[in-house]
Write an enzyme that holds these catalytic residues in place. Structure first.
Site, mmCIF file in Angstrom:
data_model
loop_
_atom_site.group_PDB
_atom_site.id
_atom_site.type_symbol
_atom_site.label_atom_id
_atom_site.label_comp_id
_atom_site.label_asym_id
_atom_site.label_seq_id
_atom_site.Cartn_x
_atom_site.Cartn_y
_atom_site.Cartn_z
ATOM 1 C CG ASP A 182 40.679 34.911 33.336
ATOM 2 O OD1 ASP A 182 41.866 35.232 33.417
ATOM 3 O OD2 ASP A 182 40.148 34.002 34.009
HETATM 4 N N1 URA Z 1 40.264 34.287 38.804
HETATM 5 C C1 URA Z 1 40.038 33.821 37.562
HETATM 6 O O1 URA Z 1 40.025 32.618 37.348
HETATM 7 N N2 URA Z 1 39.824 34.703 36.584
HETATM 8 C C2 URA Z 1 39.799 36.040 36.771
HETATM 9 O O2 URA Z 1 39.572 36.794 35.839
HETATM 10 C C3 URA Z 1 40.025 36.502 38.081
HETATM 11 C C4 URA Z 1 40.260 35.605 39.073
#
Ligand code: URA
Length: 255
Positions: free
Chosen positions: A112
């Site tokens: 993310d």
């Molecule tokens: N899990 C998440 O919630 N976000 C990420 O970026 C990776 C794993």
């Protein structure tokens, strides 16, 4: 031309190719060959074997060696605020802008925008697919700072599986690092999985950092910087992805 010596017998000496892509000294590579760990086009290679890297398929311990000129693998420490995509319509900074632009590479899986930590970028589509595929189960480990301090029951839920809108999560490995900070290891890679799991137990993530991808970790890589993977690391990553393919679990080796 690359300037490599390709003699009339055809190709380059195998130990020289292996040494060039990072399997150690030529002597060490000769030992790999002598130990029967190297195959060329499916046959155990003998010392003195020559290969044409444009055509021959070279494998060490059954894992293809990235001897093809032009295959690159980077390990990036993604900072928060950078998007895991090749180009962002909103003009935000992207992970590909943090690594060399030639040859073109793409991220393996995604983090993310707010998530920090390790991300592999490569132009090796086969490896990328194997590592990112949820059924292959390459472990991803995260350090998560949470709002509040989860109870033992909350931690147990994370370990046993949490019901999300897209189904029950697989059991996660979870340890409490300090009050409100957990280390969590998953292998499914669903969208925003760690954030959603922690929300589900009532403790939203405040900060999330990926600290390991299968066998890859690097505590000295600073946020925003990258380094090429060593050949042995590429090999270990490919091996981790293969070890979890359904056919390998069933006792047959994946092709
Ligand atoms: N899990 C998440 O919630 N976000 C990420 O970026 C990776 C794993």
């Amino acid at each position: 031309m690359t300037g490599r010596s390709v003699d009339e017998a055809g190709g380059e000496r195998l130990q020289k190719v292996l040494a060039r892509v990072g399997f150690g000294s030529r002597r060490a590579c000769e030992e790999l060959i002598a130990d029967g760990r190297v195959t060329v086009n499916g046959e155990v290679a003998q010392l003195g074997r020559r290969v044409d890297i444009a055509q021959d398929r070279v494998e060490v311990d059954t894992v293809p060696v990235g001897v093809m000129p032009g295959l690159v693998y980077y390990l990036l420490n993604k900072p928060a605020g950078v998007v895991t995509t090749a180009s962002d319509p909103d003009g935000r900074p992207t992970v590909v802008e943090l690594v060399p632009s030639v040859p073109r590479v793409f991220p393996v899986g995604r983090l993310d925008v707010a998530t920090e930590g390790l991300l592999v970028l490569t132009n090796d589509g086969e490896l990328a697919q194997a590592v990112a595929h949820p059924s292959h189960g390459v472990e991803k480990e995260y350090l998560a700072e949470l709002r509040g301090n989860p109870s033992p029951a909350g931690i147990r839920s994370l370990r046993e599986g949490v019901m999300l809108e897209d189904g029950l999560t697989s059991p996660a490995k979870v340890s409490v690092v300090s009050p409100g900070v957990i280390r969590i290891t998953i292998h499914e890679g669903r969208n925003r999985q760690v954030r959603r799991m922690c929300e589900a137990i009532g403790h939203p993530v405040v900060r999330l950092v990926r600290t390991r991808i299968g066998p890859l970790s690097d505590r000295s890589l600073r946020p925003g910087s990258f380094r090429p993977l060593e050949a042995a690391e590429v090999l270990a990553l490919a091996r981790a992805a293969r070890a979890h393919t359904p056919s390998a679990r069933g006792g047959r080796r994946a092709k």
